[in-house]
Motif scaffolding. Sequence first.
Motif, short mmCIF file in Angstrom:
data_model
loop_
_atom_site.label_atom_id
_atom_site.label_comp_id
_atom_site.label_asym_id
_atom_site.label_seq_id
_atom_site.Cartn_x
_atom_site.Cartn_y
_atom_site.Cartn_z
N MET A 40 0.94 -1.32 -0.09
CA MET A 40 0.00 0.00 -0.01
C MET A 40 0.97 1.36 0.17
N MET A 41 0.39 2.26 -0.85
CA MET A 41 1.16 3.55 -0.94
C MET A 41 0.28 4.54 -1.10
N LEU A 42 0.44 5.74 -0.40
CA LEU A 42 -0.32 6.98 -0.74
C LEU A 42 0.69 7.86 -1.45
N ILE A 43 -0.03 8.22 -2.43
CA ILE A 43 0.95 9.47 -3.40
C ILE A 43 0.05 10.96 -3.29
N ASP A 44 0.52 11.86 -2.75
CA ASP A 44 0.01 13.10 -2.65
C ASP A 44 0.64 13.87 -3.82
N TYR A 45 -0.04 14.61 -4.54
CA TYR A 45 0.30 15.28 -5.94
C TYR A 45 -0.57 16.51 -6.15
N ARG A 46 -0.04 17.53 -6.19
CA ARG A 46 -0.70 18.87 -6.32
C ARG A 46 -2.03 19.03 -5.74
N GLY A 47 -2.41 18.47 -4.48
CA GLY A 47 -3.57 18.74 -3.94
C GLY A 47 -4.51 17.68 -4.06
N TYR A 48 -4.06 16.52 -4.77
CA TYR A 48 -4.88 15.27 -4.78
C TYR A 48 -4.09 13.91 -4.24
N ARG A 49 -4.67 13.14 -3.73
CA ARG A 49 -4.08 12.00 -2.98
C ARG A 49 -4.61 10.70 -3.76
N LEU A 50 -3.63 9.84 -4.14
CA LEU A 50 -3.92 8.83 -4.90
C LEU A 50 -3.60 7.47 -3.88
N VAL A 51 -4.42 6.43 -3.72
CA VAL A 51 -4.10 5.14 -2.93
C VAL A 51 -3.69 4.10 -3.78
N ALA A 52 -2.56 3.59 -3.76
CA ALA A 52 -2.07 2.58 -4.58
C ALA A 52 -2.09 1.44 -3.75
N GLN A 53 -2.78 0.32 -4.10
CA GLN A 53 -2.77 -0.95 -3.17
C GLN A 53 -2.86 -2.26 -4.04
N SER A 54 -2.15 -3.35 -3.67
CA SER A 54 -2.27 -4.36 -4.28
C SER A 54 -3.76 -4.98 -4.30
N LEU A 55 -4.08 -5.76 -5.22
CA LEU A 55 -5.33 -6.30 -5.33
C LEU A 55 -4.91 -7.88 -4.90
#
Length: 113
Positions: A40-55
């Motif tokens: 699991m990883m959180l990516i914060d970029y220019r005011g947006y948050r992306l959650v990347a998680q393995s299925l």
Amino acid sequence: NSGMVLYGSDGIAAKEAGHALNGVIAMRQCHIAELRFPLMMLIDYRGYRLVAQSLLPIGSDTLRYGSADAGKTVVVDPGVKSLAQRVAQQLNLAEHQARDARGGLHDIHLACD
């Protein structure tokens, strides 16, 4: 936006993602070798948050602890419950009950969903 349906706002959804990651980190720090966690990883970029998680290939036939349908059914495998109890002890979490859709009560130590 599906996050707004579930959480009410993007800000609340982003905050929940941070709490989810903190929960995974806390459980990993318990050093219980039998437990496995998704990447699991959180990516914060220019005011947006992306959650990347393995299925993970988890379904109603493989789930051993918790609920895969928002609490309609609750599964508590004794072996996994024992591991959850060890985590809960280290994190100072109390055992509590989860009620399924039929009114059945299940003693659990961690989150149900």
